[in-house]
Design a protein around this motif. Structure first.
Motif, mmCIF file in Angstrom:
data_model
loop_
_atom_site.group_PDB
_atom_site.id
_atom_site.type_symbol
_atom_site.label_atom_id
_atom_site.label_comp_id
_atom_site.label_asym_id
_atom_site.label_seq_id
_atom_site.Cartn_x
_atom_site.Cartn_y
_atom_site.Cartn_z
ATOM 1 N N ARG A 1 -13.336 0.947 1.366
ATOM 2 C CA ARG A 1 -12.596 -0.175 0.786
ATOM 3 C C ARG A 1 -11.163 0.201 0.437
ATOM 4 N NH1 ARG A 1 -14.711 -2.182 -4.918
ATOM 5 N NH2 ARG A 1 -14.043 -0.043 -5.362
ATOM 6 N N GLU A 2 -10.990 1.350 -0.203
ATOM 7 C CA GLU A 2 -9.651 1.762 -0.617
ATOM 8 C C GLU A 2 -8.736 1.993 0.582
ATOM 9 O OE1 GLU A 2 -12.394 2.826 -2.047
ATOM 10 O OE2 GLU A 2 -12.110 2.147 -4.120
ATOM 11 N N GLU A 3 -9.287 2.599 1.624
ATOM 12 C CA GLU A 3 -8.477 2.840 2.822
ATOM 13 C C GLU A 3 -8.085 1.525 3.494
ATOM 14 O OE1 GLU A 3 -10.083 7.228 4.256
ATOM 15 O OE2 GLU A 3 -11.264 5.443 4.715
ATOM 16 N N LYS A 4 -8.964 0.538 3.437
ATOM 17 C CA LYS A 4 -8.619 -0.778 3.986
ATOM 18 C C LYS A 4 -7.458 -1.399 3.215
ATOM 19 C CE LYS A 4 -13.238 -1.865 5.760
ATOM 20 N NZ LYS A 4 -14.459 -2.709 5.599
ATOM 21 N N VAL A 5 -7.475 -1.234 1.882
ATOM 22 C CA VAL A 5 -6.373 -1.749 1.058
ATOM 23 C C VAL A 5 -5.065 -1.076 1.451
ATOM 24 C CG1 VAL A 5 -5.435 -1.848 -1.287
ATOM 25 C CG2 VAL A 5 -7.845 -2.375 -0.888
ATOM 26 N N VAL A 6 -5.114 0.234 1.647
ATOM 27 C CA VAL A 6 -3.907 0.970 2.036
ATOM 28 C C VAL A 6 -3.406 0.502 3.401
ATOM 29 C CG1 VAL A 6 -2.938 3.241 2.554
ATOM 30 C CG2 VAL A 6 -4.554 2.986 0.661
ATOM 31 N N LEU A 7 -4.309 0.305 4.338
ATOM 32 C CA LEU A 7 -3.912 -0.130 5.678
ATOM 33 C C LEU A 7 -3.292 -1.529 5.648
ATOM 34 C CD1 LEU A 7 -6.919 1.203 7.790
ATOM 35 C CD2 LEU A 7 -4.585 2.097 7.738
ATOM 36 N N VAL A 8 -3.847 -2.413 4.830
ATOM 37 C CA VAL A 8 -3.257 -3.750 4.689
ATOM 38 C C VAL A 8 -1.857 -3.641 4.088
ATOM 39 C CG1 VAL A 8 -3.425 -5.955 3.466
ATOM 40 C CG2 VAL A 8 -5.455 -4.973 4.543
ATOM 41 N N SER A 9 -1.703 -2.773 3.090
ATOM 42 C CA SER A 9 -0.391 -2.575 2.469
ATOM 43 C C SER A 9 0.609 -2.026 3.478
ATOM 44 C CB SER A 9 -0.513 -1.622 1.276
ATOM 45 O OG SER A 9 -1.345 -2.164 0.274
ATOM 46 N N PHE B 1 0.511 -2.544 6.662
ATOM 47 C CA PHE B 1 0.822 -3.667 7.551
ATOM 48 C C PHE B 1 1.906 -4.556 6.943
ATOM 49 C CE2 PHE B 1 -0.065 -8.085 8.919
ATOM 50 C CZ PHE B 1 0.223 -7.943 10.272
ATOM 51 N N VAL B 2 1.789 -4.827 5.639
ATOM 52 C CA VAL B 2 2.808 -5.632 4.946
ATOM 53 C C VAL B 2 4.159 -4.922 5.003
ATOM 54 C CG1 VAL B 2 3.526 -6.555 2.704
ATOM 55 C CG2 VAL B 2 1.136 -6.753 3.433
ATOM 56 N N LEU B 3 4.145 -3.615 4.805
ATOM 57 C CA LEU B 3 5.393 -2.847 4.846
ATOM 58 C C LEU B 3 5.991 -2.810 6.250
ATOM 59 C CD1 LEU B 3 4.367 0.091 2.490
ATOM 60 C CD2 LEU B 3 6.114 -1.638 2.028
ATOM 61 N N VAL B 4 5.141 -2.769 7.264
ATOM 62 C CA VAL B 4 5.636 -2.804 8.646
ATOM 63 C C VAL B 4 6.340 -4.132 8.914
ATOM 64 C CG1 VAL B 4 4.936 -2.889 11.074
ATOM 65 C CG2 VAL B 4 3.989 -1.139 9.566
ATOM 66 N N ILE B 5 5.752 -5.224 8.412
ATOM 67 C CA ILE B 5 6.410 -6.529 8.536
ATOM 68 C C ILE B 5 7.768 -6.484 7.836
ATOM 69 C CG2 ILE B 5 6.305 -8.962 7.856
ATOM 70 C CD1 ILE B 5 3.272 -8.806 8.166
ATOM 71 N N GLY B 6 7.791 -5.872 6.646
ATOM 72 C CA GLY B 6 9.053 -5.731 5.927
ATOM 73 C C GLY B 6 10.060 -4.903 6.694
ATOM 74 N N PHE B 7 9.581 -3.854 7.362
ATOM 75 C CA PHE B 7 10.468 -2.999 8.158
ATOM 76 C C PHE B 7 11.137 -3.805 9.269
ATOM 77 C CE2 PHE B 7 11.016 -0.358 11.958
ATOM 78 C CZ PHE B 7 11.882 0.613 11.481
ATOM 79 N N THR C 1 -4.545 5.920 -4.878
ATOM 80 C CA THR C 1 -3.793 5.693 -3.644
ATOM 81 C C THR C 1 -3.785 4.214 -3.272
ATOM 82 O OG1 THR C 1 -4.272 7.914 -2.796
ATOM 83 C CG2 THR C 1 -3.671 6.235 -1.182
ATOM 84 N N ALA C 2 -4.924 3.548 -3.419
ATOM 85 C CA ALA C 2 -5.002 2.124 -3.085
ATOM 86 C C ALA C 2 -4.086 1.303 -3.988
ATOM 87 C CB ALA C 2 -6.443 1.636 -3.202
ATOM 88 N N MET C 3 -4.111 1.594 -5.288
ATOM 89 C CA MET C 3 -3.263 0.832 -6.211
ATOM 90 C C MET C 3 -1.785 1.149 -6.007
ATOM 91 S SD MET C 3 -5.458 0.477 -9.721
ATOM 92 C CE MET C 3 -6.312 2.036 -9.620
ATOM 93 N N THR C 4 -1.495 2.389 -5.641
ATOM 94 C CA THR C 4 -0.111 2.740 -5.319
ATOM 95 C C THR C 4 0.369 1.948 -4.114
ATOM 96 O OG1 THR C 4 -0.439 4.992 -6.164
ATOM 97 C CG2 THR C 4 1.453 4.629 -4.721
ATOM 98 N N SER C 5 -0.498 1.794 -3.123
ATOM 99 C CA SER C 5 -0.115 1.053 -1.917
ATOM 100 C C SER C 5 0.162 -0.413 -2.235
ATOM 101 C CB SER C 5 -1.209 1.173 -0.849
ATOM 102 O OG SER C 5 -2.350 0.394 -1.169
ATOM 103 N N VAL C 6 -0.632 -0.992 -3.127
ATOM 104 C CA VAL C 6 -0.405 -2.389 -3.528
ATOM 105 C C VAL C 6 0.939 -2.512 -4.242
ATOM 106 C CG1 VAL C 6 -1.214 -4.251 -5.028
ATOM 107 C CG2 VAL C 6 -2.852 -2.946 -3.658
ATOM 108 N N PHE C 7 1.223 -1.563 -5.123
ATOM 109 C CA PHE C 7 2.503 -1.560 -5.830
ATOM 110 C C PHE C 7 3.674 -1.475 -4.857
ATOM 111 C CE2 PHE C 7 5.706 1.605 -7.450
ATOM 112 C CZ PHE C 7 6.506 0.673 -8.102
ATOM 113 N N HIS D 1 6.337 -4.456 -4.321
ATOM 114 C CA HIS D 1 7.741 -4.218 -4.678
ATOM 115 C C HIS D 1 8.662 -4.449 -3.482
ATOM 116 C CE1 HIS D 1 11.215 -2.554 -6.670
ATOM 117 N NE2 HIS D 1 11.385 -1.702 -5.672
ATOM 118 N N ALA D 2 8.284 -3.907 -2.331
ATOM 119 C CA ALA D 2 9.111 -4.083 -1.135
ATOM 120 C C ALA D 2 9.228 -5.556 -0.759
ATOM 121 C CB ALA D 2 8.528 -3.284 0.024
ATOM 122 N N SER D 3 8.142 -6.308 -0.932
ATOM 123 C CA SER D 3 8.155 -7.727 -0.572
ATOM 124 C C SER D 3 8.991 -8.554 -1.540
ATOM 125 C CB SER D 3 6.721 -8.269 -0.528
ATOM 126 O OG SER D 3 5.965 -7.596 0.467
#
Length: 204
Positions: free
Chosen positions: A6-14, A16-22, A74-80, A84-86
């Motif tokens: 579950r945590e790794e899925k959260v990181v991967l989604v985060s 993905f969001v950052l890649v969109i931001g990039f 790590t998962a919560m860091t990825s959400v942060f 923040h980037a978004s």
């Protein structure tokens, strides 16, 4: 084949969001956002790879690295990072909510940042000083978070003398930022003590 929890899925989604931001940064030629999302993506990929590749070392080094081996942190860091980037550059747009359009949304980043940093501090303190009573760990972690938060605001104030306005904030705004970080840490304390996540407090 290694499964994805579950945590790794959260990181991967985060990520993905950052890649969109990039790519949003590339499209609008925002060099600051390109650099921001690049280091965030690199960091998250590194903390996904590190525990799979290397066992956590013993001793002081292992204690200092303990947050990077905790999947919940790590998962919560990825959400942060993704949030923040978004806020700094809304995906698919050139809107900067954080610094320009709606500067009050920085409360979201400060609360999430306070939560994540507090978890880092507690993880390190409890590993470095395993005999320290849990109550003292809480007190010291909140005190350290306060010192770091105030130090960050002072650094921003100093940096505002060399920028065109992005870092310029009123004193009440800076106080609010520090309070939001403490509020995020309080939420972290509730998670740890009531939910046992991302780690459980020691039994005393």
């Amino acid at each position: 084949m290694v499964g994805i929890n579950r945590e790794e899925k959260v990181v991967l989604v985060s990520i993905f969001v950052l890649v969109i931001g990039f790519f949003t940064g590339l499209y609008y030629r925002r060099v600051d956002h390109i650099l921001r999302t690049s280091w965030m993506i690199a960091y998250l990929l590194a903390v996904l790879w590190l525990p799979r590749k290397y066992k956590r070392p013993d001793g002081t080094l292992g204690a200092l690295l303990s947050p990077f081996y905790n999947e919940g942190i790590t998962a919560m860091t990825s959400v942060f990072l993704a949030a923040h980037a978004s806020l700094v550059n809304v995906p698919f747009t050139n809107v900067d909510l954080f610094n320009v359009a709606c500067r009050n949304v920085d409360m979201i980043s400060h609360s999430l940042g306070g939560l994540v940093l507090w978890l880092f501090l507690v993880s390190i303190l409890r590993e470095l000083f395993s005999e320290m009573p849990w109550r003292k760990v809480i007190i010291y972690s909140f005190a350290l978070l306060l010192v770091i938060g105030v130090g960050w605001e002072i650094a921003e104030w100093f940096g505002s003398h060399f920028t065109e306005g992005i870092l310029k904030e009123t004193i009440p705004n800076k106080i609010r930022d520090v309070l939001m970080e403490q509020l995020g840490a309080l939420f972290g304390l509730w998670m740890v003590t009531k939910k046992g996540y991302p780690f459980s407090p020691p039994r005393e």
